[in-house]
Design a protein around this motif. Structure first.
Motif, PDB file in Angstrom:
ATOM      1  N   GLU A 189      46.775  43.116  57.772  1.00  0.00           N
ATOM      2  CA  GLU A 189      47.247  42.459  56.559  1.00  0.00           C
ATOM      3  C   GLU A 189      46.143  42.522  55.508  1.00  0.00           C
ATOM      4  O   GLU A 189      44.965  42.706  55.841  1.00  0.00           O
ATOM      5  N   GLU A 190      46.521  42.368  54.243  1.00  0.00           N
ATOM      6  CA  GLU A 190      45.573  42.630  53.162  1.00  0.00           C
ATOM      7  C   GLU A 190      45.872  41.725  51.971  1.00  0.00           C
ATOM      8  O   GLU A 190      47.032  41.510  51.618  1.00  0.00           O
ATOM      9  N   THR A 191      44.820  41.227  51.345  1.00  0.00           N
ATOM     10  CA  THR A 191      44.977  40.441  50.124  1.00  0.00           C
ATOM     11  C   THR A 191      44.142  41.069  49.017  1.00  0.00           C
ATOM     12  O   THR A 191      42.946  41.268  49.165  1.00  0.00           O
ATOM     13  N   TYR A 192      44.812  41.385  47.933  1.00  0.00           N
ATOM     14  CA  TYR A 192      44.158  41.972  46.760  1.00  0.00           C
ATOM     15  C   TYR A 192      43.739  40.891  45.776  1.00  0.00           C
ATOM     16  O   TYR A 192      44.414  39.858  45.632  1.00  0.00           O
ATOM     17  N   LEU A 193      42.659  41.163  45.066  1.00  0.00           N
ATOM     18  CA  LEU A 193      42.254  40.403  43.893  1.00  0.00           C
ATOM     19  C   LEU A 193      41.971  41.433  42.811  1.00  0.00           C
ATOM     20  O   LEU A 193      41.052  42.246  42.936  1.00  0.00           O
ATOM     21  N   VAL A 194      42.771  41.424  41.761  1.00  0.00           N
ATOM     22  CA  VAL A 194      42.760  42.471  40.755  1.00  0.00           C
ATOM     23  C   VAL A 194      41.940  42.023  39.547  1.00  0.00           C
ATOM     24  O   VAL A 194      42.143  40.919  39.030  1.00  0.00           O
ATOM     25  N   LEU A 195      41.037  42.883  39.091  1.00  0.00           N
ATOM     26  CA  LEU A 195      40.161  42.528  37.975  1.00  0.00           C
ATOM     27  C   LEU A 195      40.299  43.516  36.815  1.00  0.00           C
ATOM     28  O   LEU A 195      39.333  43.804  36.102  1.00  0.00           O
ATOM     29  N   SER A 196      41.502  44.019  36.614  1.00  0.00           N
ATOM     30  CA  SER A 196      41.764  44.948  35.525  1.00  0.00           C
ATOM     31  C   SER A 196      43.266  44.964  35.266  1.00  0.00           C
ATOM     32  O   SER A 196      44.052  44.361  36.002  1.00  0.00           O
ATOM     33  N   ASP A 197      43.657  45.713  34.233  1.00  0.00           N
ATOM     34  CA  ASP A 197      45.058  46.059  34.089  1.00  0.00           C
ATOM     35  C   ASP A 197      45.397  47.099  35.144  1.00  0.00           C
ATOM     36  O   ASP A 197      44.516  47.723  35.722  1.00  0.00           O
TER      37      ASP A 197
ATOM     38  N   PHE B 216      34.442  34.008  47.708  1.00  0.00           N
ATOM     39  CA  PHE B 216      35.246  32.930  48.278  1.00  0.00           C
ATOM     40  C   PHE B 216      35.840  32.057  47.171  1.00  0.00           C
ATOM     41  O   PHE B 216      37.029  31.722  47.193  1.00  0.00           O
ATOM     42  N   VAL B 217      35.042  31.700  46.187  1.00  0.00           N
ATOM     43  CA  VAL B 217      35.530  30.855  45.091  1.00  0.00           C
ATOM     44  C   VAL B 217      36.617  31.591  44.307  1.00  0.00           C
ATOM     45  O   VAL B 217      37.659  31.020  43.969  1.00  0.00           O
ATOM     46  N   ALA B 218      36.376  32.877  44.014  1.00  0.00           N
ATOM     47  CA  ALA B 218      37.349  33.647  43.240  1.00  0.00           C
ATOM     48  C   ALA B 218      38.680  33.771  43.980  1.00  0.00           C
ATOM     49  O   ALA B 218      39.754  33.546  43.406  1.00  0.00           O
ATOM     50  N   TYR B 219      38.629  34.147  45.248  1.00  0.00           N
ATOM     51  CA  TYR B 219      39.859  34.261  46.028  1.00  0.00           C
ATOM     52  C   TYR B 219      40.536  32.906  46.184  1.00  0.00           C
ATOM     53  O   TYR B 219      41.763  32.796  46.111  1.00  0.00           O
ATOM     54  N   ASP B 220      39.763  31.866  46.383  1.00  0.00           N
ATOM     55  CA  ASP B 220      40.332  30.533  46.562  1.00  0.00           C
ATOM     56  C   ASP B 220      41.091  30.088  45.320  1.00  0.00           C
ATOM     57  O   ASP B 220      42.135  29.442  45.412  1.00  0.00           O
TER      58      ASP B 220
ATOM     59  N   GLY C 155      38.216  35.476  31.157  1.00  0.00           N
ATOM     60  CA  GLY C 155      38.562  34.137  30.689  1.00  0.00           C
ATOM     61  C   GLY C 155      38.418  33.073  31.760  1.00  0.00           C
ATOM     62  O   GLY C 155      38.818  31.928  31.554  1.00  0.00           O
ATOM     63  N   ARG C 156      37.814  33.433  32.897  1.00  0.00           N
ATOM     64  CA  ARG C 156      37.669  32.477  34.004  1.00  0.00           C
ATOM     65  C   ARG C 156      36.251  32.572  34.558  1.00  0.00           C
ATOM     66  O   ARG C 156      35.795  33.650  34.932  1.00  0.00           O
ATOM     67  N   THR C 157      35.578  31.440  34.606  1.00  0.00           N
ATOM     68  CA  THR C 157      34.181  31.413  35.042  1.00  0.00           C
ATOM     69  C   THR C 157      34.015  31.982  36.444  1.00  0.00           C
ATOM     70  O   THR C 157      33.082  32.759  36.708  1.00  0.00           O
ATOM     71  N   ALA C 158      34.902  31.618  37.361  1.00  0.00           N
ATOM     72  CA  ALA C 158      34.768  32.080  38.749  1.00  0.00           C
ATOM     73  C   ALA C 158      34.835  33.597  38.834  1.00  0.00           C
ATOM     74  O   ALA C 158      34.093  34.214  39.612  1.00  0.00           O
ATOM     75  N   LEU C 159      35.696  34.211  38.037  1.00  0.00           N
ATOM     76  CA  LEU C 159      35.813  35.665  38.068  1.00  0.00           C
ATOM     77  C   LEU C 159      34.618  36.328  37.395  1.00  0.00           C
ATOM     78  O   LEU C 159      34.148  37.381  37.844  1.00  0.00           O
ATOM     79  N   ASP C 160      34.124  35.728  36.327  1.00  0.00           N
ATOM     80  CA  ASP C 160      32.928  36.275  35.671  1.00  0.00           C
ATOM     81  C   ASP C 160      31.725  36.255  36.615  1.00  0.00           C
ATOM     82  O   ASP C 160      30.957  37.214  36.686  1.00  0.00           O
ATOM     83  N   VAL C 161      31.560  35.158  37.344  1.00  0.00           N
ATOM     84  CA  VAL C 161      30.466  35.058  38.315  1.00  0.00           C
ATOM     85  C   VAL C 161      30.661  36.079  39.429  1.00  0.00           C
ATOM     86  O   VAL C 161      29.705  36.756  39.860  1.00  0.00           O
ATOM     87  N   PHE C 162      31.891  36.247  39.885  1.00  0.00           N
ATOM     88  CA  PHE C 162      32.205  37.215  40.935  1.00  0.00           C
ATOM     89  C   PHE C 162      31.797  38.626  40.499  1.00  0.00           C
ATOM     90  O   PHE C 162      31.147  39.373  41.255  1.00  0.00           O
TER      91      PHE C 162
END
Length: 201
Positions: free
Chosen positions: A144-152, A15-19, A68-75
């Motif tokens: 409907e769909e929402t992506y969160l990308v964690l790579s190139d 939730f935090v990462a997507y937010d 480089g982002r704490t929220a993504l590292d925790v995710f």
């Protein structure tokens, strides 16, 4: 009904990462609805953990990305804790828009949704992993769909042409739009959240 600590910790971090990352207004509305729905847990499916060969080869590399982002590292850390309990699968159908190496070079896991770790029909939340130099087939679906990308990696939707969201990038696919993804010289790793019921409360 109480969720496992691993799943609840993952959802809190998701939730935090997507937010923080989802900027499109439609994506934010969808994500808000999804996480409100997820406040009510459903039964989990124990002992379904299964990794495919592509996971054994590339997941650790995907986990090691520097966001480089704490929220993504925790995710990522919360997903790593949950991942041994998840079942990874190949996409069973594809066409000639996929690369020739597609079948053995990709994996999807349904964390929450039909046949997922938390088996339910009102939310689909999962992840995809692809080895380097793989193209996912063009496909579409009603939710409907929402992506969160964690790579190139690169994506397309509709007539957009290929674009690279970057690590921490997020984008929204409206219902029914054709879309696809492809990896470059590194693995592609991304999360997706779908809202099957388009009726907003």
């Amino acid at each position: 009904m109480v969720r496992s600590d691993a799943l609840q910790g993952f959802l809190d971090a998701a939730f935090v990462a997507y937010d923080q990352c989802a900027q499109d207004l439609r994506a934010r509305e969808s994500i808000t609805h999804i996480f409100a729905t997820l406040e009510a847990p459903q039964p989990s499916r124990p002992d379904i953990g299964k990794r495919l060969p592509v996971c054994r080869r590339y997941l650790e590399e995907a986990f090691a990305v520097e966001t480089g982002r704490t929220a993504l590292d925790v995710f990522i850390e919360r997903f790593k804790a949950l991942e041994p309990s998840l079942e990874w699968k190949w996409r069973p159908t594809y066409d000639d828009t996929a690369s020739e190496n597609f079948l053995m070079s990709h994996a999807n896991t349904m964390i929450i949704g039909p046949g997922g770790f938390e088996d339910r029909r009102d939310v689909w939340f999962g992840a995809s992993l692809m080895a380097p130099n793989v193209r996912y087939p063009d496909h579409d679906h009603a939710p409907e769909e929402t992506y969160l990308v964690l790579s190139d990696g690169e994506f397309l939707h509709g007539d957009s042409g290929w674009f690279s969201p970057g690590i921490g990038g997020s984008f929204y696919n409206p219902p029914g739009i054709r879309h696809a993804m492809r990896s470059g010289d590194k693995p592609l790793f991304a999360f997706w959240a779908l809202l099957p019921d388009q009726t907003k409360q």
